[in-house]
Design a protein around this motif. Structure first.
Motif, mmCIF file in Angstrom:
data_model
loop_
_atom_site.group_PDB
_atom_site.id
_atom_site.type_symbol
_atom_site.label_atom_id
_atom_site.label_comp_id
_atom_site.label_asym_id
_atom_site.label_seq_id
_atom_site.Cartn_x
_atom_site.Cartn_y
_atom_site.Cartn_z
ATOM 1 N N PRO A 70 0.805 -1.231 0.000
ATOM 2 C CA PRO A 70 0.000 0.000 0.000
ATOM 3 C C PRO A 70 0.837 1.280 0.000
ATOM 4 C CG PRO A 70 0.033 -0.923 2.202
ATOM 5 C CD PRO A 70 0.768 -1.915 1.320
ATOM 6 N N TRP A 71 1.784 1.362 -0.913
ATOM 7 C CA TRP A 71 2.539 2.603 -1.070
ATOM 8 C C TRP A 71 1.635 3.653 -1.718
ATOM 9 C CZ3 TRP A 71 8.236 1.640 -3.011
ATOM 10 C CH2 TRP A 71 8.869 0.753 -2.133
ATOM 11 N N PRO A 72 1.799 4.927 -1.379
ATOM 12 C CA PRO A 72 0.922 5.958 -1.966
ATOM 13 C C PRO A 72 0.890 5.941 -3.485
ATOM 14 C CG PRO A 72 2.148 6.873 -0.134
ATOM 15 C CD PRO A 72 2.684 5.475 -0.346
ATOM 16 N N LYS A 73 2.040 5.800 -4.147
ATOM 17 C CA LYS A 73 2.048 5.826 -5.609
ATOM 18 C C LYS A 73 1.308 4.632 -6.197
ATOM 19 C CE LYS A 73 6.457 5.769 -6.709
ATOM 20 N NZ LYS A 73 7.694 5.597 -7.520
ATOM 21 N N VAL A 74 1.372 3.490 -5.523
ATOM 22 C CA VAL A 74 0.664 2.305 -6.007
ATOM 23 C C VAL A 74 -0.841 2.489 -5.843
ATOM 24 C CG1 VAL A 74 0.310 -0.166 -5.652
ATOM 25 C CG2 VAL A 74 2.616 0.778 -5.581
ATOM 26 N N LEU A 75 -1.274 2.935 -4.675
ATOM 27 C CA LEU A 75 -2.701 3.124 -4.426
ATOM 28 C C LEU A 75 -3.290 4.176 -5.359
ATOM 29 C CD1 LEU A 75 -2.703 3.106 -0.510
ATOM 30 C CD2 LEU A 75 -3.353 1.237 -2.047
ATOM 31 N N ARG A 76 -2.584 5.293 -5.521
ATOM 32 C CA ARG A 76 -3.095 6.373 -6.365
ATOM 33 C C ARG A 76 -3.182 5.940 -7.828
ATOM 34 N NH1 ARG A 76 0.110 9.888 -4.761
ATOM 35 N NH2 ARG A 76 1.697 9.999 -6.401
ATOM 36 N N THR A 77 -2.153 5.252 -8.310
ATOM 37 C CA THR A 77 -2.142 4.873 -9.715
ATOM 38 C C THR A 77 -3.145 3.760 -9.993
ATOM 39 O OG1 THR A 77 0.202 5.435 -9.709
ATOM 40 C CG2 THR A 77 -0.639 4.326 -11.652
ATOM 41 N N THR A 96 3.301 14.301 -8.549
ATOM 42 C CA THR A 96 2.912 14.620 -7.171
ATOM 43 C C THR A 96 3.647 13.721 -6.186
ATOM 44 O OG1 THR A 96 0.704 15.205 -7.966
ATOM 45 C CG2 THR A 96 0.957 14.843 -5.594
ATOM 46 N N ARG A 97 4.202 14.323 -5.147
ATOM 47 C CA ARG A 97 4.869 13.556 -4.099
ATOM 48 C C ARG A 97 3.905 13.291 -2.946
ATOM 49 N NH1 ARG A 97 10.933 16.327 -3.797
ATOM 50 N NH2 ARG A 97 11.474 15.932 -5.993
ATOM 51 N N ALA A 98 4.093 12.177 -2.272
ATOM 52 C CA ALA A 98 3.217 11.787 -1.173
ATOM 53 C C ALA A 98 3.535 12.589 0.087
ATOM 54 C CB ALA A 98 3.370 10.300 -0.887
ATOM 55 N N PRO A 99 2.535 12.827 0.938
ATOM 56 C CA PRO A 99 2.800 13.460 2.235
ATOM 57 C C PRO A 99 3.726 12.585 3.078
ATOM 58 C CG PRO A 99 0.434 13.387 1.754
ATOM 59 C CD PRO A 99 1.105 12.525 0.734
ATOM 60 N N ASP A 100 4.503 13.227 3.932
ATOM 61 C CA ASP A 100 5.476 12.486 4.737
ATOM 62 C C ASP A 100 4.829 11.384 5.563
ATOM 63 O OD1 ASP A 100 7.404 14.100 3.702
ATOM 64 O OD2 ASP A 100 7.897 15.130 5.571
ATOM 65 N N LEU A 101 3.622 11.634 6.096
ATOM 66 C CA LEU A 101 2.983 10.654 6.972
ATOM 67 C C LEU A 101 2.608 9.376 6.238
ATOM 68 C CD1 LEU A 101 0.652 12.921 9.184
ATOM 69 C CD2 LEU A 101 2.780 11.771 9.854
ATOM 70 N N ARG A 102 2.567 9.420 4.912
ATOM 71 C CA ARG A 102 2.167 8.244 4.143
ATOM 72 C C ARG A 102 3.347 7.552 3.467
ATOM 73 N NH1 ARG A 102 -2.228 9.083 0.047
ATOM 74 N NH2 ARG A 102 -2.341 6.838 0.305
ATOM 75 N N SER A 132 11.250 12.126 -2.820
ATOM 76 C CA SER A 132 11.428 12.213 -4.272
ATOM 77 C C SER A 132 10.949 10.953 -4.974
ATOM 78 C CB SER A 132 12.899 12.466 -4.605
ATOM 79 O OG SER A 132 13.344 13.701 -4.086
ATOM 80 N N LEU A 133 11.214 9.808 -4.374
ATOM 81 C CA LEU A 133 10.859 8.527 -4.990
ATOM 82 C C LEU A 133 9.378 8.192 -4.861
ATOM 83 C CD1 LEU A 133 13.912 6.385 -3.778
ATOM 84 C CD2 LEU A 133 13.573 7.420 -6.036
ATOM 85 N N SER A 134 8.633 8.985 -4.085
ATOM 86 C CA SER A 134 7.215 8.684 -3.872
ATOM 87 C C SER A 134 6.342 9.102 -5.042
ATOM 88 C CB SER A 134 6.716 9.374 -2.599
ATOM 89 O OG SER A 134 6.636 10.789 -2.773
ATOM 90 N N ALA A 135 6.875 9.891 -5.980
ATOM 91 C CA ALA A 135 6.095 10.310 -7.137
ATOM 92 C C ALA A 135 5.938 9.173 -8.136
ATOM 93 C CB ALA A 135 6.763 11.507 -7.814
ATOM 94 N N VAL A 136 4.841 9.179 -8.858
ATOM 95 C CA VAL A 136 4.652 8.212 -9.942
ATOM 96 C C VAL A 136 5.725 8.427 -11.010
ATOM 97 C CG1 VAL A 136 3.078 7.475 -11.779
ATOM 98 C CG2 VAL A 136 2.180 8.007 -9.493
ATOM 99 N N CYS A 137 5.905 9.684 -11.404
ATOM 100 C CA CYS A 137 6.951 10.064 -12.351
ATOM 101 C C CYS A 137 8.009 10.834 -11.574
ATOM 102 C CB CYS A 137 6.360 10.926 -13.461
ATOM 103 S SG CYS A 137 7.544 11.408 -14.734
ATOM 104 N N ILE A 138 9.202 10.281 -11.507
ATOM 105 C CA ILE A 138 10.271 10.811 -10.664
ATOM 106 C C ILE A 138 11.138 11.772 -11.466
ATOM 107 C CG2 ILE A 138 12.334 10.179 -9.343
ATOM 108 C CD1 ILE A 138 10.934 7.496 -8.772
ATOM 109 N N GLU A 139 11.428 12.929 -10.856
ATOM 110 C CA GLU A 139 12.284 13.935 -11.475
ATOM 111 C C GLU A 139 13.397 14.293 -10.497
ATOM 112 O OE1 GLU A 139 9.342 16.472 -14.349
ATOM 113 O OE2 GLU A 139 9.258 16.947 -12.215
ATOM 114 N N GLY A 190 20.969 12.828 -11.358
ATOM 115 C CA GLY A 190 21.146 11.971 -12.524
ATOM 116 C C GLY A 190 20.206 10.793 -12.583
ATOM 117 N N TYR A 191 19.004 10.950 -11.995
ATOM 118 C CA TYR A 191 18.101 9.802 -11.864
ATOM 119 C C TYR A 191 16.667 10.273 -12.077
ATOM 120 C CZ TYR A 191 15.976 5.611 -9.794
ATOM 121 O OH TYR A 191 15.253 4.459 -9.589
ATOM 122 N N GLY A 192 15.844 9.388 -12.623
ATOM 123 C CA GLY A 192 14.435 9.716 -12.774
ATOM 124 C C GLY A 192 13.721 8.703 -13.640
ATOM 125 N N THR A 193 12.461 9.012 -13.935
ATOM 126 C CA THR A 193 11.665 8.164 -14.814
ATOM 127 C C THR A 193 12.120 8.388 -16.248
ATOM 128 O OG1 THR A 193 9.771 8.250 -13.321
ATOM 129 C CG2 THR A 193 9.345 7.622 -15.605
#
Length: 253
Positions: A159-166, A191-197, A210-217, A222-225
């Motif tokens: 139940p990670w935020p990015k998984v639930l949202r997507t 969109t990044r997830a709130p810290d509590l989630r 940073s890694l909580s976003a569906v699309c990482i920037e 030197g890393y991202g989607t």
């Protein structure tokens, strides 16, 4: 891949629809998805550093098309630099002739040698999930019932935020019969997830954000989607794989 949502036998006539983002270092060489020159029946991206792939399909064969996709399990404390490349788990299935259950039995024999991974693979007859971090109750993988699933860098449907949202967005788009562009728009969510989630995966809090976003920037690191992909297996037709290659936001036009 670092995020996959997929619908297995939910839409009549379309056994599988999968949407995925691949997150990776920008300087890791790879080819865009397409037929492989040495194996034109395989349609996939190709990792030019470690070999193998992260997601791909095969053209229709005697048993129909094959599908395979991989995500890494984020566990920095368990990472081993000398472990074999996980991308071979995808390419070996696509290039081989073992069915999914037999292939996963073989993978299970050496699974502990790899860094953590999730493997989703199958064909029109069945779809399976296997992880070498799932415990002894999932020795040779899990056959998946019809439904909607999601996996990132934890286990299936964690139940990670990015998984639930997507998953929620994906289900809505399926119900609407949305066009392909809508799935790519879903995968472009920064969109990044709130810290509590946020999950606690063993990385610093600012990196977890940073890694909580569906699309990482993360161009400064030197890393991202790097790619977004939509796959369809359709009854009576060749499989469809459509990929969009993303540019680092600092370099985007």
């Amino acid at each position: 891949m670092c995020l996959i949502v997929f619908a297995w036998r939910v839409i009549p006539g379309v056994p599988l629809i999968a949407c995925a983002n691949r997150d990776e270092y920008y300087d890791r060489p790879a080819t865009p998805a397409g037929p492989w020159p040495d194996r034109p029946d395989i349609i996939a991206g190709r990792d030019l550093q470690g070999g193998g792939s992260w997601m791909g399909v095969t053209r229709n064969g005697p048993d129909g098309p094959r599908f395979a996709a991989l995500t890494n399990v984020r566990a920095p404390g368990d990472f081993r630099a000398d472990a074999p490349t996980r991308g071979a788990l995808v390419s070996d299935f696509l290039a081989g002739d073992l069915d999914a259950p037999a292939y996963l039995e073989r993978v299970a024999l050496d699974a502990a040698a790899y860094n953590g991974f999730n493997l989703v693979l199958g064909d029109r007859a069945g779809l399976y999930w296997f992880s070498n971090r799932a415990g002894a109750d999932q020795r040779n993988g899990q056959a998946l019932a019809p439904g909607i699933y999601g996996v990132s860098n934890g286990l299936l449907d964690a139940p990670w935020p990015k998984v639930l949202r997507t998953k929620a967005s994906f289900a809505s788009l399926l119900l609407q019969g949305a066009p392909e562009d809508a799935y790519f728009e879903m995968l472009a969510d920064t969109t990044r997830a709130p810290d509590l989630r946020l999950p606690d995966t063993g990385v610093p809090l600012d990196l977890e954000r940073s890694l909580s976003a569906v699309c990482i920037e993360m161009p400064g690191q030197g890393y991202g989607t790097r790619t977004s992909t939509v796959v369809r297996l359709v009854d009576g037709a060749e499989p469809e794989l459509h990929e969009r290659v993303l540019q680092p936001c600092a370099q985007a036009a």
